[in-house]
Design a protein around this motif. Structure first.
Motif, mmCIF file in Angstrom:
data_model
loop_
_atom_site.group_PDB
_atom_site.id
_atom_site.type_symbol
_atom_site.label_atom_id
_atom_site.label_comp_id
_atom_site.label_asym_id
_atom_site.label_seq_id
_atom_site.Cartn_x
_atom_site.Cartn_y
_atom_site.Cartn_z
ATOM 1 N N MET A 158 0.612 -2.701 0.180
ATOM 2 C CA MET A 158 1.001 -1.615 0.979
ATOM 3 C C MET A 158 0.146 -1.168 0.911
ATOM 4 N N ARG A 159 1.033 0.132 1.236
ATOM 5 C CA ARG A 159 0.371 1.737 2.121
ATOM 6 C C ARG A 159 0.402 2.702 1.571
ATOM 7 N N GLY A 160 -0.450 3.242 1.210
ATOM 8 C CA GLY A 160 -0.781 4.593 0.192
ATOM 9 C C GLY A 160 -0.234 5.785 0.849
ATOM 10 N N ARG A 161 0.177 6.466 -0.220
ATOM 11 C CA ARG A 161 0.297 8.379 0.036
ATOM 12 C C ARG A 161 -0.322 8.945 -1.274
ATOM 13 N N GLU A 162 -0.976 9.313 -1.110
ATOM 14 C CA GLU A 162 -1.519 10.232 -2.489
ATOM 15 C C GLU A 162 -0.489 11.219 -2.867
ATOM 16 N N ARG B 240 -5.561 -9.258 4.175
ATOM 17 C CA ARG B 240 -5.150 -8.387 5.629
ATOM 18 C C ARG B 240 -6.052 -8.347 6.561
ATOM 19 N N ILE B 241 -7.723 -8.897 6.084
ATOM 20 C CA ILE B 241 -8.265 -9.731 7.031
ATOM 21 C C ILE B 241 -8.277 -11.107 7.579
ATOM 22 N N GLU B 242 -7.383 -11.966 6.551
ATOM 23 C CA GLU B 242 -7.514 -12.951 6.838
ATOM 24 C C GLU B 242 -6.302 -13.303 7.433
ATOM 25 N N ALA B 243 -4.702 -12.020 7.814
ATOM 26 C CA ALA B 243 -4.289 -12.532 8.460
ATOM 27 C C ALA B 243 -4.259 -11.264 9.359
ATOM 28 N N ILE B 244 -5.174 -10.917 10.024
ATOM 29 C CA ILE B 244 -5.319 -10.513 10.911
ATOM 30 C C ILE B 244 -5.892 -11.268 11.658
ATOM 31 N N ARG B 245 -7.448 -12.086 11.808
ATOM 32 C CA ARG B 245 -8.121 -13.370 11.846
ATOM 33 C C ARG B 245 -6.758 -14.437 12.578
ATOM 34 N N ARG B 246 -5.837 -14.443 11.245
ATOM 35 C CA ARG B 246 -4.924 -15.282 12.084
ATOM 36 C C ARG B 246 -4.204 -15.421 12.385
ATOM 37 N N THR B 247 -3.522 -14.251 13.242
ATOM 38 C CA THR B 247 -2.354 -13.900 14.168
ATOM 39 C C THR B 247 -3.182 -13.397 15.317
ATOM 40 N N GLY B 248 -4.486 -12.683 15.085
ATOM 41 C CA GLY B 248 -5.613 -12.207 16.447
ATOM 42 C C GLY B 248 -4.676 -10.691 17.056
ATOM 43 N N LEU C 85 -8.586 -4.764 -8.638
ATOM 44 C CA LEU C 85 -9.424 -6.589 -7.963
ATOM 45 C C LEU C 85 -7.435 -6.639 -7.102
ATOM 46 N N LYS C 86 -6.608 -6.092 -8.047
ATOM 47 C CA LYS C 86 -5.576 -5.677 -6.504
ATOM 48 C C LYS C 86 -6.085 -5.384 -4.755
ATOM 49 N N GLY C 87 -7.100 -4.450 -5.309
ATOM 50 C CA GLY C 87 -6.877 -3.960 -4.064
ATOM 51 C C GLY C 87 -7.691 -4.862 -3.254
ATOM 52 N N ALA C 88 -8.427 -5.868 -4.136
ATOM 53 C CA ALA C 88 -9.609 -6.015 -3.199
ATOM 54 C C ALA C 88 -8.847 -7.773 -2.793
ATOM 55 N N TYR C 89 -7.835 -7.963 -3.349
ATOM 56 C CA TYR C 89 -7.150 -9.047 -2.895
ATOM 57 C C TYR C 89 -6.297 -8.966 -2.288
ATOM 58 N N HIS C 90 -5.968 -7.558 -1.890
ATOM 59 C CA HIS C 90 -4.948 -6.994 -0.972
ATOM 60 C C HIS C 90 -5.407 -6.977 0.829
#
Length: 335
Positions: A1-5, A229-237, A220-225
Motif C-alpha cells: 500500500m502507498r502512504g500519505r503523511e 514489489r521488486i520481485e513483482a517488477i522483475r516478473r512482469t517487466g 519488517l512489514k515494509g521490508a517484505y512489502h
C-alpha cells in the motif's frame, strides 16, 4: 500500500501512555487477566489511531462536492448495517481478464500474433488460471488504509488491494479484494503487477506463518512489502513509468473513494464468505497438514475481533462526520 503523511504522536505522549500501561500491568499475575488488559490497551490505542487518521481523511472529504460526501457517508452507513455488502464477487468476464493478464496475456492490440504465439499465450492463461483457481476474487468501491509501514508516511498507508486467508466453516479461503475503480481504470500491465505483488507477498507471509512468526514490526512489514514489489517488477517487466502511473492512480482514488480501515475490510470479507458460503465453497480447502490444523485454532482469535472491528469503524465514521460537518458549519458562520 502507498502512504500519505500525518503528524506522529509526540514523544511526551508516548512516554506518558507507556507509564500508564506499565502501571496497569503491575501486580497482575494471572495470564488471562494480562491478556485481557493487553487487549483493552490495544483497543484504546487503535481507536485513538483511527480518530487521528480521521482528521486527515476529513480534509480530503471536504474537498469533494457535498453530493459526493453524502454518497460516501451513505456507503459507510450501509456497510455498518450490513458489513458483508462492502464486497461483491467479480463478474465472469472480470475474472477471465485477470487470469489472462496474470498469464502474460496483455499484448499490444496492433501486434500480429503467430499460431504458435497464440498457442503459447493460451498455455500461459491456463497456468494463470491454476494460480487463481482457489482464490476468491472480490471487488469493493472502497480504498483501504492501515498503520504506516513506510518511512515516508507517519500515520497510515492506503491501498487498492488486499490478500487475506480466512478459515470459515471448516475450510480455508484465499481472497484477493480489489478496488472496483482500480479494476476498471488500471492498464493490463498495472493489474498484472498488482496481482503478482499480492500473490508473492501472500507466499512470503505463509512461509513466515509456517515458521510460527505471527507478529511483524512495521519496519519488517515494509521490508517484505518492498521485496515483493521488486520481485513483482522483475516478473512482469513493468516499466518505471507505468509503476509511477499506478502509484498516482492509487493516490487519486484514495482522495475520492470511501476509505476504510483494513480491520473492518477483513471482517467484511469474512462475513461475506460466511453469508454466501455455498457460492464460495468450491474455492475452499480443508487443512492439508498439521500446521494448517494449528492455524484453525488461531483463526478463532480473528473471529473474536469482528465485533470490535465493526464498533471501531462506527467510531471512525462518527468522527469523520463530526469533523466534516462541523467544518462546514464554521465556514457558513464566518465567511
Amino acid at each position: 500500500m502507498r502512504g500519505r503523511e500525518n503528524k506522529r504522536e509526540s514523544v511526551k505522549e508516548k512516554v506518558r501512555r507507556k507509564e500508564e500501561e506499565e502501571g496497569e500491568m503491575e501486580g497482575i499475575g494471572d495470564l488471562e487477566e494480562q491478556e485481557e488488559l493487553r487487549r483493552r490497551q490495544f483497543e484504546r490505542e487503535y481507536l485513538a489511531w483511527l480518530k487521528f487518521s480521521a482528521r486527515e481523511i476529513a480534509e480530503s472529504l471536504r474537498r469533494l462536492s457535498a453530493e459526493r460526501r453524502e454518497e460516501i457517508f451513505a456507503f459507510y452507513e450501509m456497510v455498518l448495517r450490513e458489513p458483508e455488502k462492502m464486497h461483491s464477487p467479480l463478474s465472469s468476464d472480470e475474472r477471465k481478464r485477470l487470469e489472462r493478464i496474470l498469464g502474460g496475456g496483455a499484448r499490444d492490440e496492433h501486434a500480429s500474433v503467430s499460431a504458435s504465439g497464440a498457442s503459447g499465450a493460451s498455455e500461459r492463461a491456463v497456468k494463470a488460471g491454476e494460480r487463481l483457481r482457489s482464490v476468491v476474487l472480490l471487488k469493493t468501491p472502497a480504498v483501504v488504509f492501515a498503520h504506516a509501514i513506510f518511512p515516508t508516511s507517519s500515520l497510515f498507508d492506503v491501498g487498492v488491494a488486499m490478500h487475506r486467508r480466512f478459515f470459515v466453516r471448516g475450510r480455508w479461503f484465499a481472497v484477493i479484494s480489489l478496488n472496483a475503480s482500480y479494476l476498471e481504470i488500471a492498464s493490463d500491465a498495472m493489474l498484472r503487477y498488482m496481482l503478482e505483488h499480492e500473490l508473492i507477498q501472500g507466499e512470503m507471509y505463509e512461509e513466515l506463518a509456517r515458521m510460527n512468526v505471527r507478529h511483524l514490526s512495521p519496519e519488517l512489514k515494509g521490508a517484505y512489502h518492498e521485496a515483493a514489489r521488486i520481485e513483482a517488477i522483475r516478473r512482469t517487466g513493468i516499466s518505471e513509468e507505468e509503476v509511477r502511473s499506478e502509484e498516482e492512480l492509487i493516490r487519486e482514488l484514495s482522495l475520492k473513494a470511501p476509505i476504510v480501515p483494513t480491520a473492518f475490510a477483513s471482517s467484511s470479507i469474512y462475513l461475506h464468505i460466511l453469508r454466501n458460503y455455498k457460492a464460495f465453497e468450491k474455492f475452499g480447502w480443508e487443512s492439508r497438514d498439521e500446521i494448517e490444523r494449528e492455524w484453525e485454532r488461531n483463526s478463532l482469535e480473528f473471529a473474536s475481533w469482528i465485533d470490535f472491528s465493526v464498533h471501531s469503524f462506527g467510531v471512525f465514521v462518527s468522527e469523520l462526520k463530526r469533523l466534516v460537518r462541523s467544518a462546514g458549519e464554521f465556514a457558513v458562520e464566518f465567511v
